[in-house]
Design a protein around this motif. Sequence first.
Motif, PDB file in Angstrom:
ATOM      1  N   GLN A 115      32.901 -38.444  42.648  1.00  0.00           N
ATOM      2  CA  GLN A 115      33.891 -37.731  41.464  1.00  0.00           C
ATOM      3  C   GLN A 115      34.963 -37.439  42.682  1.00  0.00           C
ATOM      4  O   GLN A 115      36.181 -37.647  42.198  1.00  0.00           O
ATOM      5  CB  GLN A 115      33.156 -36.696  40.576  1.00  0.00           C
ATOM      6  N   LYS A 116      34.620 -36.627  43.512  1.00  0.00           N
ATOM      7  CA  LYS A 116      35.669 -36.019  44.462  1.00  0.00           C
ATOM      8  C   LYS A 116      36.528 -37.109  44.837  1.00  0.00           C
ATOM      9  O   LYS A 116      37.869 -36.874  45.058  1.00  0.00           O
ATOM     10  CB  LYS A 116      35.240 -35.251  45.770  1.00  0.00           C
ATOM     11  N   LYS A 117      35.990 -38.327  45.474  1.00  0.00           N
ATOM     12  CA  LYS A 117      36.734 -39.341  45.776  1.00  0.00           C
ATOM     13  C   LYS A 117      37.541 -40.149  44.926  1.00  0.00           C
ATOM     14  O   LYS A 117      38.906 -40.172  45.263  1.00  0.00           O
ATOM     15  CB  LYS A 117      35.843 -40.496  46.631  1.00  0.00           C
ATOM     16  N   LEU A 118      37.100 -40.048  43.533  1.00  0.00           N
ATOM     17  CA  LEU A 118      37.929 -40.719  42.639  1.00  0.00           C
ATOM     18  C   LEU A 118      38.940 -39.721  42.128  1.00  0.00           C
ATOM     19  O   LEU A 118      40.039 -40.085  41.815  1.00  0.00           O
ATOM     20  CB  LEU A 118      36.786 -40.932  41.422  1.00  0.00           C
ATOM     21  N   LEU A 119      38.656 -38.208  42.344  1.00  0.00           N
ATOM     22  CA  LEU A 119      40.005 -37.558  41.966  1.00  0.00           C
ATOM     23  C   LEU A 119      40.946 -37.784  42.722  1.00  0.00           C
ATOM     24  O   LEU A 119      42.176 -37.186  42.461  1.00  0.00           O
ATOM     25  CB  LEU A 119      39.368 -36.081  42.151  1.00  0.00           C
ATOM     26  N   VAL A 120      40.978 -38.083  44.077  1.00  0.00           N
ATOM     27  CA  VAL A 120      42.081 -38.560  44.899  1.00  0.00           C
ATOM     28  C   VAL A 120      42.432 -39.959  44.588  1.00  0.00           C
ATOM     29  O   VAL A 120      43.653 -40.206  44.442  1.00  0.00           O
ATOM     30  CB  VAL A 120      41.569 -38.328  46.475  1.00  0.00           C
ATOM     31  N   ALA A 121      41.402 -41.064  44.657  1.00  0.00           N
ATOM     32  CA  ALA A 121      41.710 -42.236  44.557  1.00  0.00           C
ATOM     33  C   ALA A 121      42.434 -42.725  43.336  1.00  0.00           C
ATOM     34  O   ALA A 121      43.379 -43.599  43.227  1.00  0.00           O
ATOM     35  CB  ALA A 121      40.460 -43.154  44.983  1.00  0.00           C
ATOM     36  N   ASN A 122      41.688 -42.262  42.177  1.00  0.00           N
ATOM     37  CA  ASN A 122      42.068 -42.716  40.734  1.00  0.00           C
ATOM     38  C   ASN A 122      41.630 -41.903  39.989  1.00  0.00           C
ATOM     39  O   ASN A 122      40.734 -42.051  39.039  1.00  0.00           O
ATOM     40  CB  ASN A 122      41.801 -44.287  40.515  1.00  0.00           C
ATOM     41  N   PRO A 123      42.348 -40.591  39.575  1.00  0.00           N
ATOM     42  CA  PRO A 123      41.822 -39.637  38.609  1.00  0.00           C
ATOM     43  C   PRO A 123      41.345 -40.200  37.192  1.00  0.00           C
ATOM     44  O   PRO A 123      40.510 -39.628  36.510  1.00  0.00           O
ATOM     45  CB  PRO A 123      42.886 -38.445  38.717  1.00  0.00           C
ATOM     46  N   ALA A 124      42.209 -41.141  36.794  1.00  0.00           N
ATOM     47  CA  ALA A 124      42.268 -41.685  35.392  1.00  0.00           C
ATOM     48  C   ALA A 124      41.021 -42.395  35.147  1.00  0.00           C
ATOM     49  O   ALA A 124      40.552 -42.334  33.984  1.00  0.00           O
ATOM     50  CB  ALA A 124      43.488 -42.697  35.094  1.00  0.00           C
ATOM     51  N   TYR A 125      40.293 -42.809  36.153  1.00  0.00           N
ATOM     52  CA  TYR A 125      39.013 -43.552  36.049  1.00  0.00           C
ATOM     53  C   TYR A 125      38.009 -42.762  35.673  1.00  0.00           C
ATOM     54  O   TYR A 125      37.160 -43.084  34.943  1.00  0.00           O
ATOM     55  CB  TYR A 125      38.637 -44.022  37.392  1.00  0.00           C
ATOM     56  N   LEU A 126      37.976 -41.393  35.827  1.00  0.00           N
ATOM     57  CA  LEU A 126      37.129 -40.462  35.467  1.00  0.00           C
ATOM     58  C   LEU A 126      37.640 -39.941  33.981  1.00  0.00           C
ATOM     59  O   LEU A 126      36.721 -39.567  33.168  1.00  0.00           O
ATOM     60  CB  LEU A 126      37.234 -39.086  36.223  1.00  0.00           C
ATOM     61  N   ILE A 127      38.773 -39.899  33.753  1.00  0.00           N
ATOM     62  CA  ILE A 127      39.083 -39.307  32.437  1.00  0.00           C
ATOM     63  C   ILE A 127      38.820 -40.299  31.196  1.00  0.00           C
ATOM     64  O   ILE A 127      38.182 -40.010  30.213  1.00  0.00           O
ATOM     65  CB  ILE A 127      40.544 -39.123  32.529  1.00  0.00           C
ATOM     66  N   ASN A 128      39.069 -41.648  31.483  1.00  0.00           N
ATOM     67  CA  ASN A 128      38.644 -42.560  30.621  1.00  0.00           C
ATOM     68  C   ASN A 128      37.567 -43.391  30.876  1.00  0.00           C
ATOM     69  O   ASN A 128      37.888 -44.445  31.711  1.00  0.00           O
ATOM     70  CB  ASN A 128      39.990 -43.248  30.199  1.00  0.00           C
ATOM     71  N   GLU A 129      36.378 -43.290  30.376  1.00  0.00           N
ATOM     72  CA  GLU A 129      35.284 -44.087  31.107  1.00  0.00           C
ATOM     73  C   GLU A 129      35.433 -45.485  30.739  1.00  0.00           C
ATOM     74  O   GLU A 129      35.002 -46.369  31.203  1.00  0.00           O
ATOM     75  CB  GLU A 129      34.165 -43.672  30.215  1.00  0.00           C
ATOM     76  N   ASN A 130      36.047 -45.951  29.675  1.00  0.00           N
ATOM     77  CA  ASN A 130      36.462 -47.348  29.521  1.00  0.00           C
ATOM     78  C   ASN A 130      37.854 -47.866  30.195  1.00  0.00           C
ATOM     79  O   ASN A 130      37.858 -49.041  30.014  1.00  0.00           O
ATOM     80  CB  ASN A 130      36.641 -47.607  28.016  1.00  0.00           C
ATOM     81  N   ASP A 131      38.459 -47.146  30.969  1.00  0.00           N
ATOM     82  CA  ASP A 131      39.623 -47.632  31.599  1.00  0.00           C
ATOM     83  C   ASP A 131      39.273 -48.080  33.037  1.00  0.00           C
ATOM     84  O   ASP A 131      38.488 -47.249  33.802  1.00  0.00           O
ATOM     85  CB  ASP A 131      40.784 -46.553  31.535  1.00  0.00           C
ATOM     86  N   SER A 132      40.129 -48.963  33.552  1.00  0.00           N
ATOM     87  CA  SER A 132      39.840 -49.602  34.950  1.00  0.00           C
ATOM     88  C   SER A 132      41.385 -49.784  35.372  1.00  0.00           C
ATOM     89  O   SER A 132      41.518 -50.473  35.862  1.00  0.00           O
ATOM     90  CB  SER A 132      38.842 -50.381  34.963  1.00  0.00           C
TER      91      SER A 132
END
Lengths: 132, 334
Positions: A115-132
């Motif tokens: 999750q920490k890595k994603l908060l840097v690489a692509n935070p939107a990925y965590l916000i919307n589970e269905n978004d890529s």
Amino acid sequence: MSMHEKTDMALPPKGDTPYDAPSAHQLIEGVNQFISEELYRENTQTNKWKLRIASNALAIAAREIRNIHEDKKMLKGVLDDLEVQSEKELSEALRNGEFDNRLEDIHGILIPLVQKKLLVANPAYLINENDS
Amino acid sequence: MGNTDDSLATFLVEALSERLGNITITNLFRLTGGANRETWSFDTVDTDENITELILQLDRAGLDRLIGTCAKESQILKKAAKWKVPVAAVVISSDVPNPLGRSFTVTHRIQGETIARKILRDKEWEIARSKLVSNCATALAAIHAIPEEELEELALVKVTDSLASLVDIYDALCDPHPTFDLAIRWLEANRPEPLKSCLVHGDFRLGNLLIDEDGLRAVLDWEIAHLGDPAEDLGWMCVRAWRFGGIGKVAGLDEYEDFINAYEKSSGTHVPLETLLWWEIFGTLRWGVICLQMGGDFRAGRTTSIEMASIGRRVAENEYDLLSALKEQLYEHA
């Protein structure tokens, strides 16, 4: 010039750094704004796509500079708890089956790291589970 | 046209003259997308003013592992067309050496859309969307039904253990990611029975499918086609990256059961849900390793593409998806 006006001239503190301002973080954010607004408006559709990629890359760099100290500490804490020196050592132990009796624990430990890595690489990925 | 475009147009006139006669090239422009390829759209006009709409694909310069992929793909396209798989017809193709220094293929241009987000959201593709998963199942069944002896002359790579092959690539990259190793451990312990060995497209997903208002028109990008387990193609289509934000598990459109049933109807083969899910998790790991590899090309100086560099940072998305999928497997199936 009045005293009042002189007070208004005070620059934002630049913090504990040997360099002048703007900082690396501010420069990256500034260039990103230039790319994603001024250049973007003036460009063709093909170049807009390229500019969006460049802008996203700069946004990753800016978030990394902001988060790296805290995230490094977290990674070290996790590795210490598992009594391994590095991610490489953890990978090898997992592959060798050394953690087979506690895969659920490892899974739970890896989630916040990723999750920490994603908060840097692509935070939107965590916000919307269905978004890529 | 710029200098590069001018020299490319000159090259195309020469290369196409045998097939199309005395022609001029118009409307030559590079299309966006495709990290491994350059794709150009152009028209030819002959002396009788007949216009032919074409697509040129070129191996991306500077990446040795991609040399010759376009030429090889054209051979596969011809076989697929013969066996009723919807594909673009090949006009010419060439391996290296040629004056361009890269292998290339020219195919007829089919009108339609490939951009996944448009296909999934725009009103004009509403009917196509309702048919797409079923169309895909039919196309996959046709690909998987091509007799292996038909493909012998193509000398395709035969993958007997997809997981071992992927792990070899991951290990060779020397950039360990514990989440990947957790997934490998689970995948090794839970292998499904193989369905059979056949032609596998290898990258069958939204983005590589050209659709028109009525559904699937052409399956594109055959550069990593190989012989393997057909369930690999089905699982790949379900990987979250290829849902492009859509809610359905299959290409962002439909649910697993719809896809399994449609494939069974076309192929006669029932794919158990557990098998499909194993191959989806395998596909997520595979996309993660590909992201690592593409980002690695930038890190190692083999490309200056910022797109490739950025793909390196998409590794974390796959780690997250693997952990989400494994959560269901480790806890709920324990």
